[in-house]
Motif scaffolding. Sequence first.
Motif, PDB file in Angstrom:
ATOM      1  N   ILE A 395      30.473  38.297  65.099  1.00 27.80           N
ATOM      2  CA  ILE A 395      31.230  37.036  65.143  1.00 27.80           C
ATOM      3  C   ILE A 395      31.623  36.735  66.587  1.00 27.80           C
ATOM      4  O   ILE A 395      32.138  37.594  67.306  1.00 27.80           O
ATOM      5  CB  ILE A 395      32.492  37.122  64.271  1.00 27.80           C
ATOM      6  N   ASP A 396      31.369  35.526  66.987  1.00 28.03           N
ATOM      7  CA  ASP A 396      31.703  35.097  68.345  1.00 28.03           C
ATOM      8  C   ASP A 396      33.115  34.503  68.348  1.00 28.03           C
ATOM      9  O   ASP A 396      33.330  33.376  67.891  1.00 28.03           O
ATOM     10  CB  ASP A 396      30.688  34.061  68.825  1.00 28.03           C
ATOM     11  N   TRP A 397      34.059  35.293  68.842  1.00 27.63           N
ATOM     12  CA  TRP A 397      35.452  34.822  68.905  1.00 27.63           C
ATOM     13  C   TRP A 397      35.781  34.196  70.260  1.00 27.63           C
ATOM     14  O   TRP A 397      36.948  33.935  70.563  1.00 27.63           O
ATOM     15  CB  TRP A 397      36.426  35.983  68.664  1.00 27.63           C
ATOM     16  N   GLY A 398      34.778  33.936  71.066  1.00 32.14           N
ATOM     17  CA  GLY A 398      35.032  33.434  72.417  1.00 32.14           C
ATOM     18  C   GLY A 398      35.827  32.142  72.440  1.00 32.14           C
ATOM     19  O   GLY A 398      36.838  32.025  73.145  1.00 32.14           O
ATOM     20  N   ALA A 399      35.372  31.145  71.663  1.00 32.35           N
ATOM     21  CA  ALA A 399      36.069  29.853  71.649  1.00 32.35           C
ATOM     22  C   ALA A 399      37.475  29.992  71.061  1.00 32.35           C
ATOM     23  O   ALA A 399      38.434  29.368  71.530  1.00 32.35           O
ATOM     24  CB  ALA A 399      35.258  28.833  70.853  1.00 32.35           C
ATOM     25  N   THR A 400      37.590  30.845  70.036  1.00 34.39           N
ATOM     26  CA  THR A 400      38.903  31.068  69.414  1.00 34.39           C
ATOM     27  C   THR A 400      39.880  31.668  70.417  1.00 34.39           C
ATOM     28  O   THR A 400      41.022  31.206  70.566  1.00 34.39           O
ATOM     29  CB  THR A 400      38.766  32.011  68.205  1.00 34.39           C
ATOM     30  N   ASN A 401      39.423  32.706  71.113  1.00 25.54           N
ATOM     31  CA  ASN A 401      40.294  33.371  72.085  1.00 25.54           C
ATOM     32  C   ASN A 401      40.662  32.446  73.243  1.00 25.54           C
ATOM     33  O   ASN A 401      41.784  32.500  73.765  1.00 25.54           O
ATOM     34  CB  ASN A 401      39.623  34.632  72.619  1.00 25.54           C
ATOM     35  N   ALA A 402      39.715  31.599  73.636  1.00 25.00           N
ATOM     36  CA  ALA A 402      39.987  30.675  74.741  1.00 25.00           C
ATOM     37  C   ALA A 402      41.093  29.693  74.365  1.00 25.00           C
ATOM     38  O   ALA A 402      42.016  29.433  75.153  1.00 25.00           O
ATOM     39  CB  ALA A 402      38.713  29.925  75.119  1.00 25.00           C
ATOM     40  N   GLN A 403      41.005  29.151  73.143  1.00 24.40           N
ATOM     41  CA  GLN A 403      42.036  28.214  72.695  1.00 24.40           C
ATOM     42  C   GLN A 403      43.389  28.921  72.529  1.00 24.40           C
ATOM     43  O   GLN A 403      44.443  28.371  72.868  1.00 24.40           O
ATOM     44  CB  GLN A 403      41.622  27.565  71.371  1.00 24.40           C
ATOM     45  N   MET A 404      43.349  30.150  72.016  1.00 21.76           N
ATOM     46  CA  MET A 404      44.593  30.903  71.855  1.00 21.76           C
ATOM     47  C   MET A 404      45.239  31.178  73.208  1.00 21.76           C
ATOM     48  O   MET A 404      46.455  31.079  73.376  1.00 21.76           O
ATOM     49  CB  MET A 404      44.311  32.225  71.129  1.00 21.76           C
ATOM     50  N   SER A 405      44.401  31.518  74.186  1.00 17.50           N
ATOM     51  CA  SER A 405      44.917  31.797  75.526  1.00 17.50           C
ATOM     52  C   SER A 405      45.562  30.559  76.137  1.00 17.50           C
ATOM     53  O   SER A 405      46.648  30.625  76.715  1.00 17.50           O
ATOM     54  CB  SER A 405      43.785  32.300  76.418  1.00 17.50           C
ATOM     55  N   ARG A 406      44.884  29.414  75.987  1.00 16.70           N
ATOM     56  CA  ARG A 406      45.434  28.171  76.539  1.00 16.70           C
ATOM     57  C   ARG A 406      46.740  27.795  75.829  1.00 16.70           C
ATOM     58  O   ARG A 406      47.703  27.364  76.465  1.00 16.70           O
ATOM     59  CB  ARG A 406      44.415  27.044  76.385  1.00 16.70           C
ATOM     60  N   GLY A 407      46.764  27.979  74.517  1.00 16.72           N
ATOM     61  CA  GLY A 407      47.995  27.686  73.780  1.00 16.72           C
ATOM     62  C   GLY A 407      49.138  28.567  74.234  1.00 16.72           C
ATOM     63  O   GLY A 407      50.279  28.106  74.378  1.00 16.72           O
ATOM     64  N   GLY A 408      48.840  29.850  74.482  1.00 22.37           N
ATOM     65  CA  GLY A 408      49.871  30.760  74.967  1.00 22.37           C
ATOM     66  C   GLY A 408      50.373  30.380  76.344  1.00 22.37           C
ATOM     67  O   GLY A 408      51.575  30.477  76.633  1.00 22.37           O
ATOM     68  N   GLU A 409      49.454  29.941  77.215  1.00 18.40           N
ATOM     69  CA  GLU A 409      49.853  29.532  78.562  1.00 18.40           C
ATOM     70  C   GLU A 409      50.836  28.363  78.512  1.00 18.40           C
ATOM     71  O   GLU A 409      51.864  28.360  79.199  1.00 18.40           O
ATOM     72  CB  GLU A 409      48.611  29.138  79.369  1.00 18.40           C
ATOM     73  N   PHE A 410      50.509  27.364  77.697  1.00 18.35           N
ATOM     74  CA  PHE A 410      51.398  26.205  77.600  1.00 18.35           C
ATOM     75  C   PHE A 410      52.727  26.580  76.937  1.00 18.35           C
ATOM     76  O   PHE A 410      53.779  26.039  77.289  1.00 18.35           O
ATOM     77  CB  PHE A 410      50.715  25.075  76.829  1.00 18.35           C
ATOM     78  N   ALA A 411      52.686  27.511  75.978  1.00 12.39           N
ATOM     79  CA  ALA A 411      53.925  27.953  75.333  1.00 12.39           C
ATOM     80  C   ALA A 411      54.835  28.658  76.332  1.00 12.39           C
ATOM     81  O   ALA A 411      56.062  28.466  76.324  1.00 12.39           O
ATOM     82  CB  ALA A 411      53.610  28.875  74.159  1.00 12.39           C
ATOM     83  N   ILE A 412      54.242  29.471  77.209  1.00 16.16           N
ATOM     84  CA  ILE A 412      55.027  30.164  78.238  1.00 16.16           C
ATOM     85  C   ILE A 412      55.636  29.157  79.206  1.00 16.16           C
ATOM     86  O   ILE A 412      56.816  29.250  79.581  1.00 16.16           O
ATOM     87  CB  ILE A 412      54.145  31.182  78.985  1.00 16.16           C
ATOM     88  N   LYS A 413      54.843  28.165  79.606  1.00 17.51           N
ATOM     89  CA  LYS A 413      55.361  27.136  80.512  1.00 17.51           C
ATOM     90  C   LYS A 413      56.496  26.349  79.848  1.00 17.51           C
ATOM     91  O   LYS A 413      57.494  26.010  80.500  1.00 17.51           O
ATOM     92  CB  LYS A 413      54.233  26.192  80.925  1.00 17.51           C
ATOM     93  N   ALA A 414      56.346  26.070  78.554  1.00 18.47           N
ATOM     94  CA  ALA A 414      57.404  25.353  77.826  1.00 18.47           C
ATOM     95  C   ALA A 414      58.678  26.183  77.791  1.00 18.47           C
ATOM     96  O   ALA A 414      59.788  25.664  77.994  1.00 18.47           O
ATOM     97  CB  ALA A 414      56.935  25.021  76.412  1.00 18.47           C
ATOM     98  N   ALA A 415      58.538  27.493  77.538  1.00 19.01           N
ATOM     99  CA  ALA A 415      59.709  28.375  77.495  1.00 19.01           C
ATOM    100  C   ALA A 415      60.388  28.447  78.861  1.00 19.01           C
ATOM    101  O   ALA A 415      61.626  28.458  78.954  1.00 19.01           O
ATOM    102  CB  ALA A 415      59.293  29.766  77.029  1.00 19.01           C
ATOM    103  N   MET A 416      59.593  28.480  79.920  1.00 16.81           N
ATOM    104  CA  MET A 416      60.165  28.517  81.269  1.00 16.81           C
ATOM    105  C   MET A 416      60.912  27.220  81.574  1.00 16.81           C
ATOM    106  O   MET A 416      61.991  27.236  82.182  1.00 16.81           O
ATOM    107  CB  MET A 416      59.049  28.747  82.291  1.00 16.81           C
ATOM    108  N   THR A 417      60.359  26.101  81.141  1.00 16.62           N
ATOM    109  CA  THR A 417      61.034  24.818  81.347  1.00 16.62           C
ATOM    110  C   THR A 417      62.344  24.767  80.574  1.00 16.62           C
ATOM    111  O   THR A 417      63.364  24.282  81.078  1.00 16.62           O
ATOM    112  CB  THR A 417      60.118  23.660  80.903  1.00 16.62           C
ATOM    113  N   LEU A 418      62.330  25.290  79.349  1.00 23.15           N
ATOM    114  CA  LEU A 418      63.551  25.322  78.544  1.00 23.15           C
ATOM    115  C   LEU A 418      64.613  26.200  79.206  1.00 23.15           C
ATOM    116  O   LEU A 418      65.807  25.855  79.203  1.00 23.15           O
ATOM    117  CB  LEU A 418      63.231  25.837  77.142  1.00 23.15           C
ATOM    118  N   ASP A 419      64.198  27.310  79.790  1.00 20.74           N
ATOM    119  CA  ASP A 419      65.142  28.177  80.507  1.00 20.74           C
ATOM    120  C   ASP A 419      65.760  27.447  81.701  1.00 20.74           C
ATOM    121  O   ASP A 419      66.955  27.594  81.984  1.00 20.74           O
ATOM    122  CB  ASP A 419      64.434  29.447  80.988  1.00 20.74           C
TER     123      ASP A 419
END
Length: 433
Positions: A395-419
Amino acid sequence: MPLVRPPTQQSTSSSSVTAQTNGLPIFKPCPRSNFVAGHNDWLAVTSPKPFLDFDICPDCYNTSFHNTRYQACISPSPAKLENVGTKCDFSERWIRNAFAWLFIQCQPDLNLMGEVASIQRDEDGVCPNFNFEDPEVKKGGRPAVKRTWYCLQDPKTGTLVEELTACSDCVEHIKLIFPCLKSIFAPVADGQKLLATCDMMTIGDGEARCLEYFDSLASVAQATLETGTRDITPLIEYIKTWAPVPICQKGNAVAGQKRYSLPTTIPEFTACEECYLKHIAPNLAMSPPPIIVSQLQYDMPATGAGFMCDLFSPRLQQYWKDAALTNDVATYRQKLIARNNKMQEINLQLGRMKQEYQQLKMQSEMHIQQCRIEQMRATTANMAWMSTGWIGPPIDWGATNAQMSRGGEFAIKAAMTLDKMTALEKEWADYWE
């Protein structure tokens, strides 16, 4: 905060009982005023008799009961069911009012709290101001409901003091906490159900006023117990003085209310009627009155025009006191201008950060949703191979992992902005509000 376990029974004269027992009880905001699950550090009143279904969180215990004569009345509760929510009953306003009164009266136990917790309500039910599902209550307001209402009755004239209206729930609580004040309230319109609001217990900006009403009731009750004669004249005078005065909106825009200002000397200054009566009017008794007071003017702003009160916080009140004592109008104005400029600056930053936070959250959620789609695609492709009976590629999880990584990056940035937003709000509260 670690739980401070209640010690074994001891005399109230013990040296471990702190100065709290000699004055007023200490209260702090309860961290478990809403139902929460997963805690096994709850406490309960067990002596001289247990309160059924009455829970106290460790924070409230440590703040209000530890090292007082009442600590021996409280013990750890049995473990709660893991998935069942529990709330701290000591977070409720009437429970705290009852505790304050029994504390002041040096009552030997907490039975009054138990009686208040198990009070039987009439058909009208709980005070409408404690209906937390009501949209008006959520905004800190008082909803208008149709039920039986009560007012103080002036014993000298027999007339109702209509400046303050109380619901049956609040009246019953007052009668229970202060038995010597029974019958001071009478039903409005012979008990007919009318549309009105309750003035006795309010959350939000009105909470301080309600506590002042309770203090006035307690003062009359104390005097009644000491003298053996009940005189509610001071209470009636207090209600007639303060009930008609709008409650300070504490930093929020005020419209349609009397405004006090210094248009010629400090045009940046405005104050509401409540803060004028509490913090400015007493200056008139000074000899001679401060010059700044003589320059005050009041008016009713035009419809739609609002203002903000510059006396709602301890810091602003101290600014005024300094100006009244020194007559240094220039310094006072500089402080207000600096504060207003900082408020505009912080509001602009918070507005920008809030917009940025919302955008980052949306982007994070979008990528997480796309991650689920890619995961489904990869899984479907693998199942298609399996249905043919052939062994397909991994199973090629490449696209899945890429989207998950990008989602995590934006979530971290959102948390930093909230702080950053939280830090900015704290800066305002600590140094400017």
